[in-house]
Design a protein around this motif. Structure first.
Motif, PDB file in Angstrom:
ATOM      1  N   ILE A 264       0.862  -1.174   0.000  1.00  0.00           N
ATOM      2  CA  ILE A 264       0.000   0.000   0.000  1.00  0.00           C
ATOM      3  C   ILE A 264       0.901   1.228   0.000  1.00  0.00           C
ATOM      4  O   ILE A 264       2.078   1.151   0.366  1.00  0.00           O
ATOM      5  N   ASP A 265       0.343   2.342  -0.405  1.00  0.00           N
ATOM      6  CA  ASP A 265       1.153   3.545  -0.581  1.00  0.00           C
ATOM      7  C   ASP A 265       1.028   4.529   0.569  1.00  0.00           C
ATOM      8  O   ASP A 265       1.880   5.399   0.735  1.00  0.00           O
ATOM      9  N   GLY A 266      -0.034   4.388   1.367  1.00  0.00           N
ATOM     10  CA  GLY A 266      -0.225   5.267   2.511  1.00  0.00           C
ATOM     11  C   GLY A 266      -1.195   4.664   3.499  1.00  0.00           C
ATOM     12  O   GLY A 266      -1.976   3.759   3.164  1.00  0.00           O
ATOM     13  N   PHE A 267      -1.154   5.174   4.727  1.00  0.00           N
ATOM     14  CA  PHE A 267      -2.027   4.676   5.797  1.00  0.00           C
ATOM     15  C   PHE A 267      -2.297   5.799   6.786  1.00  0.00           C
ATOM     16  O   PHE A 267      -1.390   6.549   7.156  1.00  0.00           O
ATOM     17  N   ILE A 268      -3.545   5.922   7.212  1.00  0.00           N
ATOM     18  CA  ILE A 268      -3.902   6.900   8.245  1.00  0.00           C
ATOM     19  C   ILE A 268      -4.778   6.248   9.306  1.00  0.00           C
ATOM     20  O   ILE A 268      -5.613   5.392   9.013  1.00  0.00           O
ATOM     21  N   GLU A 269      -4.568   6.658  10.541  1.00  0.00           N
ATOM     22  CA  GLU A 269      -5.490   6.304  11.631  1.00  0.00           C
ATOM     23  C   GLU A 269      -5.176   7.196  12.824  1.00  0.00           C
ATOM     24  O   GLU A 269      -4.004   7.442  13.134  1.00  0.00           O
ATOM     25  N   ASN A 270      -6.229   7.668  13.493  1.00  0.00           N
ATOM     26  CA  ASN A 270      -6.009   8.459  14.698  1.00  0.00           C
ATOM     27  C   ASN A 270      -6.261   7.616  15.940  1.00  0.00           C
ATOM     28  O   ASN A 270      -6.764   6.495  15.872  1.00  0.00           O
ATOM     29  N   HIS A 271      -5.860   8.160  17.081  1.00  0.00           N
ATOM     30  CA  HIS A 271      -6.035   7.518  18.384  1.00  0.00           C
ATOM     31  C   HIS A 271      -5.319   6.171  18.489  1.00  0.00           C
ATOM     32  O   HIS A 271      -5.824   5.242  19.106  1.00  0.00           O
ATOM     33  N   LEU A 272      -4.144   6.069  17.894  1.00  0.00           N
ATOM     34  CA  LEU A 272      -3.346   4.861  18.072  1.00  0.00           C
ATOM     35  C   LEU A 272      -2.482   5.000  19.322  1.00  0.00           C
ATOM     36  O   LEU A 272      -2.128   6.093  19.749  1.00  0.00           O
ATOM     37  N   LYS A 273      -2.129   3.864  19.897  1.00  0.00           N
ATOM     38  CA  LYS A 273      -1.237   3.829  21.050  1.00  0.00           C
ATOM     39  C   LYS A 273       0.188   3.511  20.593  1.00  0.00           C
ATOM     40  O   LYS A 273       0.406   2.968  19.506  1.00  0.00           O
ATOM     41  N   LEU A 274       1.140   3.824  21.452  1.00  0.00           N
ATOM     42  CA  LEU A 274       2.546   3.623  21.107  1.00  0.00           C
ATOM     43  C   LEU A 274       2.822   2.181  20.701  1.00  0.00           C
ATOM     44  O   LEU A 274       3.572   1.928  19.751  1.00  0.00           O
ATOM     45  N   TRP A 275       2.204   1.221  21.395  1.00  0.00           N
ATOM     46  CA  TRP A 275       2.451  -0.184  21.061  1.00  0.00           C
ATOM     47  C   TRP A 275       1.841  -0.572  19.718  1.00  0.00           C
ATOM     48  O   TRP A 275       2.233  -1.572  19.137  1.00  0.00           O
ATOM     49  N   ASP A 276       0.891   0.225  19.218  1.00  0.00           N
ATOM     50  CA  ASP A 276       0.327  -0.035  17.891  1.00  0.00           C
ATOM     51  C   ASP A 276       1.298   0.360  16.781  1.00  0.00           C
ATOM     52  O   ASP A 276       1.329  -0.272  15.730  1.00  0.00           O
ATOM     53  N   TYR A 277       2.049   1.455  17.010  1.00  0.00           N
ATOM     54  CA  TYR A 277       2.786   2.021  15.874  1.00  0.00           C
ATOM     55  C   TYR A 277       4.300   2.110  16.039  1.00  0.00           C
ATOM     56  O   TYR A 277       5.008   2.393  15.066  1.00  0.00           O
ATOM     57  N   ALA A 278       4.854   1.860  17.212  1.00  0.00           N
ATOM     58  CA  ALA A 278       6.290   2.067  17.396  1.00  0.00           C
ATOM     59  C   ALA A 278       7.118   1.194  16.461  1.00  0.00           C
ATOM     60  O   ALA A 278       7.984   1.689  15.726  1.00  0.00           O
ATOM     61  N   ALA A 279       6.870  -0.106  16.467  1.00  0.00           N
ATOM     62  CA  ALA A 279       7.645  -1.008  15.603  1.00  0.00           C
ATOM     63  C   ALA A 279       7.405  -0.689  14.130  1.00  0.00           C
ATOM     64  O   ALA A 279       8.345  -0.593  13.334  1.00  0.00           O
ATOM     65  N   GLY A 280       6.139  -0.518  13.763  1.00  0.00           N
ATOM     66  CA  GLY A 280       5.805  -0.254  12.366  1.00  0.00           C
ATOM     67  C   GLY A 280       6.375   1.050  11.860  1.00  0.00           C
ATOM     68  O   GLY A 280       6.785   1.155  10.684  1.00  0.00           O
ATOM     69  N   ALA A 281       6.431   2.069  12.728  1.00  0.00           N
ATOM     70  CA  ALA A 281       6.979   3.360  12.314  1.00  0.00           C
ATOM     71  C   ALA A 281       8.443   3.231  11.921  1.00  0.00           C
ATOM     72  O   ALA A 281       8.881   3.788  10.905  1.00  0.00           O
ATOM     73  N   LEU A 282       9.220   2.499  12.712  1.00  0.00           N
ATOM     74  CA  LEU A 282      10.628   2.305  12.368  1.00  0.00           C
ATOM     75  C   LEU A 282      10.761   1.512  11.072  1.00  0.00           C
ATOM     76  O   LEU A 282      11.602   1.838  10.211  1.00  0.00           O
ATOM     77  N   ILE A 283       9.946   0.492  10.898  1.00  0.00           N
ATOM     78  CA  ILE A 283      10.019  -0.327   9.690  1.00  0.00           C
ATOM     79  C   ILE A 283       9.719   0.511   8.452  1.00  0.00           C
ATOM     80  O   ILE A 283      10.385   0.380   7.418  1.00  0.00           O
TER      81      ILE A 283
END
Length: 255
Positions: A196-215
């Motif tokens: 996919i080329d982009g992704f959006i979501e609000n109200h995420l927690k750190l454990w939802d996005y920390a690993a994925g953000a670095l990747i």
């Protein structure tokens, strides 16, 4: 020193518990539309115990833990034992273990593992991103017309549905199509590998996005908040990720 192969083995072993349908159906409601299963609790306990033996000096933050005493200026594991719990309850095979290692609020390593597809996404800061040992990179799409965009519906905040779906409608009209798999860490991993080329979501927690953000970042992508600033590593976040062009378009034109 953290050894990535060692951590991957811990995650893979814990992920075998996803197949236990009896434990999956032992459900407790934490809040409206927010559930935890026996699998969530057991996976977290297993990974926490293994990591404490391997790296006793590192703190542990987990979705199903009391994190009030965590010092975010020190080294800390950040775990979502089952990202996509609602999917797991419904036997919809889009759930993952998301594990990040942070120090001084900087993500240094991240793993997102989907046991249903046996896909292990991982990255270490400065070393690139990988899927099952092969290097991955974000897509080269430069326009919304050629882009597939994933959205998260923030299902615990249904009072914001009208505004969220207003944004989704505008995106849908401009892009090739939209997707939703119900697992933010996997959506970020899919950005990283160009599915996919982009992704959006609000109200995420750190454990939802920390690993994925670095990747995503190590795969050449960008991760912003909804105001177009580099996403800070705080407990809560509004996430807009994508390749360098689409992430910018999302934040400047739709959010």
């Amino acid at each position: 020193m953290m050894i990535m192969a060692e951590i991957q083995r811990v995650v893979r072993k814990a992920a075998r518990l996803f197949a236990d349908r009896t434990a999956t159906l032992e459900i407790r409601e934490k809040s409206a539309y927010n559930y935890v299963t026996k699998v969530d609790e057991t996976v977290q306990q297993m990974i926490r115990e293994k990591l404490s033996i391997l790296y006793p000096h590192i703190q542990f933050m987990g979705e199903e833990a009391d994190n009030s005493k965590i010092d975010m200026n020190g080294p800390v594991w950040v775990l979502d034992p089952v990202d996509g719990t609602t999917n797991l309850i419904h036997d919809y095979p889009n759930s993952a273990i998301s594990l990040a290692f942070m120090n001084r609020k900087e993500i240094l390593a991240g793993i997102v593992y989907n046991p249903f597809s046996d896909e292990m996404f991982y990255a270490e800061k400065g070393k690139g991103s990988f899927l099952n040992g092969k290097k991955i990179h974000v897509s080269n799409a430069r326009t919304m017309q050629e882009s597939l965009i994933a959205v998260g519906t923030s299902s615990y905040y249904k009072e914001e549905a009208e505004e969220n779906f207003r944004i989704f409608t505008r995106i849908f009209k401009d892009c090739q199509d939209i997707r939703r798999c119900g697992c933010a860490s996997l959506e970020l991993a899919y950005v990283a590998c160009g599915r996919i080329d982009g992704f959006i979501e609000n109200h995420l927690k750190l454990w939802d996005y920390a690993a994925g953000a670095l990747i995503v970042r190590e795969a050449g992508g960008k991760v912003f908040n909804y105001t177009g600033e580099e996403l800070p590593m705080e407990l809560d976040g509004n996430v807009a990720a994508g390749n360098p062009w689409i992430s910018k378009v999302l934040t400047e034109s739709y959010l």
